[in-house]
Every structure is written in C-alpha cells, then in structure tokens.
Design a protein around this motif. Structure first.
Motif, short mmCIF file in Angstrom:
data_model
loop_
_atom_site.label_atom_id
_atom_site.label_comp_id
_atom_site.label_asym_id
_atom_site.label_seq_id
_atom_site.Cartn_x
_atom_site.Cartn_y
_atom_site.Cartn_z
N ALA A 297 0.86 -1.19 0.00
CA ALA A 297 0.00 0.00 0.00
C ALA A 297 0.90 1.24 0.00
N ASP A 298 0.56 2.21 -0.84
CA ASP A 298 1.32 3.46 -0.89
C ASP A 298 0.41 4.60 -1.36
N ALA A 299 -0.53 4.97 -0.52
CA ALA A 299 -1.55 5.96 -0.87
C ALA A 299 -0.98 7.34 -1.18
N LYS A 300 0.14 7.69 -0.56
CA LYS A 300 0.68 9.04 -0.70
C LYS A 300 1.88 9.13 -1.63
N GLY A 301 2.33 8.01 -2.20
CA GLY A 301 3.49 8.05 -3.10
C GLY A 301 4.81 8.21 -2.37
N ALA A 302 4.99 7.49 -1.28
CA ALA A 302 6.18 7.62 -0.45
C ALA A 302 7.31 6.66 -0.83
N LEU A 303 6.99 5.54 -1.47
CA LEU A 303 8.00 4.51 -1.75
C LEU A 303 8.73 4.80 -3.05
N ARG A 304 10.03 4.60 -3.06
CA ARG A 304 10.86 4.93 -4.22
C ARG A 304 11.61 3.71 -4.75
#
Length: 155
Positions: free
Chosen positions: A89-96
C-alpha cells in the motif's frame, strides 16, 4: 476471481512484532528464517504489506524527476508475465523503488489518486506495477478484491 487470503504474522506471546527485540528462538533459528519458512509452506503467489513494511524493501529515498508527460490515472501492469508478487500500500506516493522486484517477486503498489505524475512516471520507469484504490487513502478492505485484477494472483 477473489484471491484466497492468509494472514501470516509472527509475534511473541507478549505482542512484540519486531524480531530484533525477540528473545532467542528454540533450535537456533532466527526470526526471519522462521517467518519465511512458514510463509513458503503456504504455496502463495503474492504477499501484501503496508507502506512502512514495504519501505524496508524499496531502497533509498531518491528525489523524483519531473515527469515529461501527464500520466493517466489508470492501473499500470508493468510485467504481465510475472507469477509472484510483492504488493504494498502506498496511498501518498512515499515509496521509491528503483527495481521492479523484491527477491524475484514483482512489485505492485496500491496507490490513491492523490499521487502525482512525477511519482507514477518514476514507478513506470522502474518497471513497477500499480493499481488505483480510491481518492482517499487506501484501506485493506479494498485491497484483496483490487489485487484480483493482476493476472496470476489466486492465493
């Protein structure tokens, strides 16, 4: 078809979930070996975790490049031949993510419409798949049904 879901977690009797805080395990096994060997026995094709857990696998937090185009707000399947999946899950676009897989499992991120063009473009360039959940932050209630849209996920 809705996937078959198994909730697999390891914890101590007093509720500690971080393995480095566990006492020594019988038989000399470490907590990661115990967790993975148990997970392997299920014969699963995918695993699902939240943003904080997936961050452990995402790599360093790089600055996003400016997108050269507007990215459609539709699901993106980067590898249609993949048979094993790491879903986060990455609702805010935090994972790179810079790589499209975690130990051979293709990465699929569950994102919300809140993420920007720069983030979606980054995921596409990295070969990472993503599925849109909703306008609001993702909830586990929607995840398993949505993950059924990825080919090959049955369990």
């Amino acid at each position: 078809m809705k996937p078959y879901v198994i909730c697999h977690m390891c914890t101590t009797i007093d509720g500690r979930i971080l393995g480095d805080r566990w006492p020594k395990l019988p038989g000399g096994k470490d907590n990661a070996t115990l967790f993975e060997s148990t997970a392997d026995s299920f014969g699963i094709g995918a695993w699902l975790v939240g943003t904080n857990t997936m961050r452990e696998f995402a790599g360093r937090n790089v600055k996003l490049k400016k997108a050269r185009r507007r990215v459609e707000r539709t699901d993106h399947i980067a590898d249609r031949r993949a048979r094993r999946f790491a879903i986060g899950a990455d609702a805010k676009g935090a994972l790179r993510f810079q790589e499209p897989d975690v130990d051979g499992d293709h990465v699929v991120l569950l994102v919300s419409e809140r993420v920007g063009n720069d983030y979606l473009s980054h995921l596409q360039d990295a070969g990472v798949s993503y599925l849109f959940w909703a306008r609001t932050p993702a909830t586990l209630k929607l995840g398993p049904a949505r993950s059924a849209r990825v080919p090959a996920i049955t369990r």
